[in-house]
Every structure is written in structure tokens, then in C-alpha cells.
Design a protein around this motif. Structure first.
Motif, PDB file in Angstrom:
ATOM      1  N   ALA A  91       0.827  -1.205   0.000  1.00 31.25           N
ATOM      2  CA  ALA A  91       0.000   0.000   0.000  1.00 31.25           C
ATOM      3  C   ALA A  91       0.865   1.260   0.000  1.00 31.25           C
ATOM      4  CB  ALA A  91      -0.919  -0.010   1.212  1.00 31.25           C
ATOM      5  N   VAL A  92       0.251   2.372  -0.332  1.00 27.26           N
ATOM      6  CA  VAL A  92       0.941   3.666  -0.362  1.00 27.26           C
ATOM      7  C   VAL A  92       1.531   3.955   1.011  1.00 27.26           C
ATOM      8  CG1 VAL A  92       0.655   6.149  -0.692  1.00 27.26           C
ATOM      9  CG2 VAL A  92      -0.608   4.553  -2.148  1.00 27.26           C
ATOM     10  N   ARG A  93       2.809   4.354   1.012  1.00 31.19           N
ATOM     11  CA  ARG A  93       3.467   4.742   2.252  1.00 31.19           C
ATOM     12  C   ARG A  93       4.450   5.869   1.958  1.00 31.19           C
ATOM     13  NH1 ARG A  93       6.275   0.512   0.387  1.00 31.19           N
ATOM     14  NH2 ARG A  93       8.518   0.452   0.671  1.00 31.19           N
ATOM     15  N   ASP A  94       4.701   6.671   2.975  1.00 30.56           N
ATOM     16  CA  ASP A  94       5.657   7.776   2.875  1.00 30.56           C
ATOM     17  C   ASP A  94       7.034   7.237   3.239  1.00 30.56           C
ATOM     18  OD1 ASP A  94       7.248  10.108   3.394  1.00 30.56           O
ATOM     19  OD2 ASP A  94       5.406  11.246   3.713  1.00 30.56           O
ATOM     20  N   VAL A  95       8.005   7.397   2.346  1.00 29.09           N
ATOM     21  CA  VAL A  95       9.358   6.898   2.600  1.00 29.09           C
ATOM     22  C   VAL A  95      10.309   8.033   2.978  1.00 29.09           C
ATOM     23  CG1 VAL A  95       9.102   4.814   1.203  1.00 29.09           C
ATOM     24  CG2 VAL A  95       9.924   6.908   0.120  1.00 29.09           C
ATOM     25  N   GLY A  96       9.749   9.178   3.292  1.00 26.34           N
ATOM     26  CA  GLY A  96      10.557  10.311   3.737  1.00 26.34           C
ATOM     27  C   GLY A  96      10.493  11.471   2.777  1.00 26.34           C
ATOM     28  N   GLY A  97      10.505  12.652   3.315  1.00 27.45           N
ATOM     29  CA  GLY A  97      10.495  13.863   2.511  1.00 27.45           C
ATOM     30  C   GLY A  97       9.221  14.043   1.703  1.00 27.45           C
ATOM     31  N   GLY A  98       8.142  13.395   2.121  1.00 26.50           N
ATOM     32  CA  GLY A  98       6.888  13.506   1.389  1.00 26.50           C
ATOM     33  C   GLY A  98       6.799  12.610   0.171  1.00 26.50           C
ATOM     34  N   ARG A  99       7.811  11.788  -0.081  1.00 23.67           N
ATOM     35  CA  ARG A  99       7.804  10.864  -1.228  1.00 23.67           C
ATOM     36  C   ARG A  99       6.925   9.664  -0.881  1.00 23.67           C
ATOM     37  NH1 ARG A  99      13.044   9.332  -4.643  1.00 23.67           N
ATOM     38  NH2 ARG A  99      12.332  11.232  -5.642  1.00 23.67           N
ATOM     39  N   LEU A 100       5.941   9.416  -1.730  1.00 26.25           N
ATOM     40  CA  LEU A 100       5.024   8.297  -1.539  1.00 26.25           C
ATOM     41  C   LEU A 100       5.335   7.196  -2.542  1.00 26.25           C
ATOM     42  CD1 LEU A 100       1.676  10.310  -1.234  1.00 26.25           C
ATOM     43  CD2 LEU A 100       3.177   9.537   0.621  1.00 26.25           C
ATOM     44  N   VAL A 101       5.302   5.945  -2.086  1.00 28.19           N
ATOM     45  CA  VAL A 101       5.526   4.804  -2.970  1.00 28.19           C
ATOM     46  C   VAL A 101       4.475   3.733  -2.696  1.00 28.19           C
ATOM     47  CG1 VAL A 101       8.009   5.201  -3.180  1.00 28.19           C
ATOM     48  CG2 VAL A 101       7.160   3.655  -1.417  1.00 28.19           C
ATOM     49  N   ALA A 102       4.238   2.918  -3.702  1.00 23.84           N
ATOM     50  CA  ALA A 102       3.358   1.753  -3.588  1.00 23.84           C
ATOM     51  C   ALA A 102       3.780   0.768  -4.667  1.00 23.84           C
ATOM     52  CB  ALA A 102       1.895   2.147  -3.784  1.00 23.84           C
ATOM     53  N   THR A 103       3.463  -0.497  -4.469  1.00 23.51           N
ATOM     54  CA  THR A 103       3.733  -1.488  -5.507  1.00 23.51           C
ATOM     55  C   THR A 103       2.493  -2.316  -5.760  1.00 23.51           C
ATOM     56  OG1 THR A 103       4.634  -3.077  -3.912  1.00 23.51           O
ATOM     57  CG2 THR A 103       6.221  -1.671  -5.066  1.00 23.51           C
ATOM     58  N   PHE A 104       2.432  -2.839  -6.978  1.00 20.46           N
ATOM     59  CA  PHE A 104       1.356  -3.736  -7.375  1.00 20.46           C
ATOM     60  C   PHE A 104       1.944  -4.763  -8.324  1.00 20.46           C
ATOM     61  CE2 PHE A 104       1.494  -0.430 -10.550  1.00 20.46           C
ATOM     62  CZ  PHE A 104       1.204  -1.062 -11.750  1.00 20.46           C
ATOM     63  N   THR A 105       1.191  -5.828  -8.572  1.00 19.74           N
ATOM     64  CA  THR A 105       1.646  -6.824  -9.529  1.00 19.74           C
ATOM     65  C   THR A 105       0.734  -6.819 -10.742  1.00 19.74           C
ATOM     66  OG1 THR A 105       0.377  -8.583  -8.449  1.00 19.74           O
ATOM     67  CG2 THR A 105       2.685  -8.334  -7.785  1.00 19.74           C
ATOM     68  N   ASP A 106       1.328  -7.125 -11.884  1.00 20.93           N
ATOM     69  CA  ASP A 106       0.531  -7.293 -13.096  1.00 20.93           C
ATOM     70  C   ASP A 106      -0.051  -8.710 -13.087  1.00 20.93           C
ATOM     71  OD1 ASP A 106       2.479  -9.086 -14.067  1.00 20.93           O
ATOM     72  OD2 ASP A 106       3.295  -7.676 -15.518  1.00 20.93           O
ATOM     73  N   PRO A 107      -0.867  -9.080 -14.081  1.00 24.48           N
ATOM     74  CA  PRO A 107      -1.480 -10.410 -14.072  1.00 24.48           C
ATOM     75  C   PRO A 107      -0.478 -11.574 -14.076  1.00 24.48           C
ATOM     76  CG  PRO A 107      -2.681  -8.972 -15.549  1.00 24.48           C
ATOM     77  CD  PRO A 107      -1.437  -8.229 -15.124  1.00 24.48           C
ATOM     78  N   ASP A 108       0.775 -11.324 -14.455  1.00 22.53           N
ATOM     79  CA  ASP A 108       1.787 -12.377 -14.454  1.00 22.53           C
ATOM     80  C   ASP A 108       2.630 -12.380 -13.182  1.00 22.53           C
ATOM     81  OD1 ASP A 108       1.353 -13.635 -17.042  1.00 22.53           O
ATOM     82  OD2 ASP A 108       1.969 -11.688 -17.865  1.00 22.53           O
ATOM     83  N   ASN A 110       4.523  -9.833 -12.069  1.00 21.62           N
ATOM     84  CA  ASN A 110       5.633  -8.882 -12.103  1.00 21.62           C
ATOM     85  C   ASN A 110       5.325  -7.720 -11.173  1.00 21.62           C
ATOM     86  OD1 ASN A 110       7.239 -10.154 -14.239  1.00 21.62           O
ATOM     87  ND2 ASN A 110       5.489  -9.634 -15.540  1.00 21.62           N
ATOM     88  N   VAL A 111       6.308  -7.320 -10.373  1.00 22.27           N
ATOM     89  CA  VAL A 111       6.115  -6.220  -9.429  1.00 22.27           C
ATOM     90  C   VAL A 111       6.444  -4.903 -10.122  1.00 22.27           C
ATOM     91  CG1 VAL A 111       6.810  -5.224  -7.218  1.00 22.27           C
ATOM     92  CG2 VAL A 111       6.665  -7.718  -7.480  1.00 22.27           C
ATOM     93  N   LEU A 112       5.519  -3.951 -10.032  1.00 21.39           N
ATOM     94  CA  LEU A 112       5.673  -2.613 -10.597  1.00 21.39           C
ATOM     95  C   LEU A 112       5.475  -1.605  -9.474  1.00 21.39           C
ATOM     96  CD1 LEU A 112       3.448  -3.267 -13.689  1.00 21.39           C
ATOM     97  CD2 LEU A 112       5.927  -3.127 -13.689  1.00 21.39           C
ATOM     98  N   GLY A 113       6.211  -0.509  -9.545  1.00 20.24           N
ATOM     99  CA  GLY A 113       6.106   0.497  -8.496  1.00 20.24           C
ATOM    100  C   GLY A 113       5.539   1.805  -9.017  1.00 20.24           C
ATOM    101  N   LEU A 114       4.915   2.534  -8.093  1.00 23.42           N
ATOM    102  CA  LEU A 114       4.445   3.890  -8.354  1.00 23.42           C
ATOM    103  C   LEU A 114       5.115   4.802  -7.340  1.00 23.42           C
ATOM    104  CD1 LEU A 114       0.595   3.260  -8.777  1.00 23.42           C
ATOM    105  CD2 LEU A 114       2.312   3.545 -10.582  1.00 23.42           C
ATOM    106  N   LEU A 115       5.470   5.996  -7.759  1.00 18.67           N
ATOM    107  CA  LEU A 115       6.144   6.956  -6.893  1.00 18.67           C
ATOM    108  C   LEU A 115       5.570   8.342  -7.147  1.00 18.67           C
ATOM    109  CD1 LEU A 115       9.937   7.156  -6.274  1.00 18.67           C
ATOM    110  CD2 LEU A 115       8.626   9.219  -6.765  1.00 18.67           C
ATOM    111  N   GLN A 116       5.247   9.036  -6.069  1.00 14.97           N
ATOM    112  CA  GLN A 116       4.760  10.423  -6.169  1.00 14.97           C
ATOM    113  C   GLN A 116       5.595  11.293  -5.250  1.00 14.97           C
ATOM    114  OE1 GLN A 116       0.560  11.081  -5.304  1.00 14.97           O
ATOM    115  NE2 GLN A 116       1.046  13.081  -4.444  1.00 14.97           N
ATOM    116  N   ASP A 117       6.178  12.344  -5.809  1.00 12.94           N
ATOM    117  CA  ASP A 117       6.855  13.348  -5.003  1.00 12.94           C
ATOM    118  C   ASP A 117       5.862  14.453  -4.706  1.00 12.94           C
ATOM    119  OD1 ASP A 117       9.536  12.430  -4.621  1.00 12.94           O
ATOM    120  OD2 ASP A 117       9.913  12.829  -6.732  1.00 12.94           O
ATOM    121  N   ARG A 118       5.854  14.932  -3.491  1.00 11.92           N
ATOM    122  CA  ARG A 118       4.915  16.001  -3.127  1.00 11.92           C
ATOM    123  C   ARG A 118       5.494  17.337  -3.421  1.00 11.92           C
ATOM    124  NH1 ARG A 118       1.848  14.087   2.312  1.00 11.92           N
ATOM    125  NH2 ARG A 118       0.988  12.251   1.393  1.00 11.92           N
TER     126      ARG A 118
END
Length: 118
Positions: A91-108, A110-118
Motif C-alpha cells: 500500500a501507499v506509504r511515505d518513505v521520507g520527505g513527502g515521497r510516496l511509494v506503492a507497488t502492485f503486480t501485473d497479471p503475471d 511482475n512487481v511494478l512500483g508507483l512513486l509520487q513526489d509532493r
């Protein structure tokens, strides 16, 4: 289908078993010393990309490299990809400095990440 814009893959994290050995190899490969150098993360900024080394895969126990797509609205993009068939991994979590990350898997699985800088 555009709740969040994509700014490309700009962050790639690699799990490593020996941080010092990996740092030597990546420093040679990238031709630079790391900008961030700690016991839990070593990071390089090269050509607009963040290349990170994560000892033992970090708290998320990564077993392979994970590419992080930079997005403007991580919650909206995560909702889009899970509605389309992706499965939430971390799930979405703050890894410091307002940077948010989360991961999900595709149907196969494979792990993919999302990153949002505030």
C-alpha cells in the motif's frame, strides 16, 4: 482513464545481498559515487534517474529489481491499475520527505512500483 499523469520510469531499485560489493560495481558502472550512502540505502542520480541499492530487499523484501513509474496522483493511478486487473502488493506509504511509494503486480506477478513526489 487518466486520473494521474505518468512522468516515466525514473527510479529503479535493486535488492542486494552485499551492499559494499554492489556499491563498488554500480559506482564503476555509473562512473560516479552515490549521492545517498547509508546502511539501508545507496542511491545514485544519473541522467535524470535514481538508481538505488536496497540491502536484503528492504522492508518490502524485494527479490528482483523494481521500476517505479513517477505519477502525479499515486492513489488515483493505483485505483486505475487495480481496477484494470493489477493486484495491490504494498500500500501507499511515505518513505521520507513527502515521497510516496506503492507497488502492485501485473497479471503475471511482475512487481511494478508507483512513486509520487509532493
Amino acid at each position: 482513464m487518466s486520473g494521474s499523469s505518468i512522468d516515466g520510469v525514473k527510479t529503479l531499485l535493486h535488492p542486494v545481498s552485499d551492499l559494499a560489493a554492489a556499491k563498488a560495481v554500480y559506482s564503476a558502472l555509473l562512473g560516479t559515487e552515490p549521492q545517498t550512502d547509508s546502511s539501508y540505502y545507496v542511491g545514485y542520480e544519473v541522467a535524470g534517474q535514481q538508481i538505488g541499492l536496497v540491502p536484503s530487499g528492504g522492508p518490502q523484501a524485494m527479490t528482483s529489481p523494481v521500476a517505479y513509474w513517477h505519477v502525479s496522483d499515486i492513489e488515483a493511478k493505483l485505483a486505475e491499475v487495480t481496477a484494470a486487473g493489477g493486484t495491490l502488493k504494498d500500500a501507499v506509504r511515505d518513505v521520507g520527505g513527502g515521497r510516496l511509494v506503492a507497488t502492485f503486480t501485473d497479471p503475471d506477478g511482475n512487481v511494478l512500483g508507483l512513486l509520487q513526489d509532493r
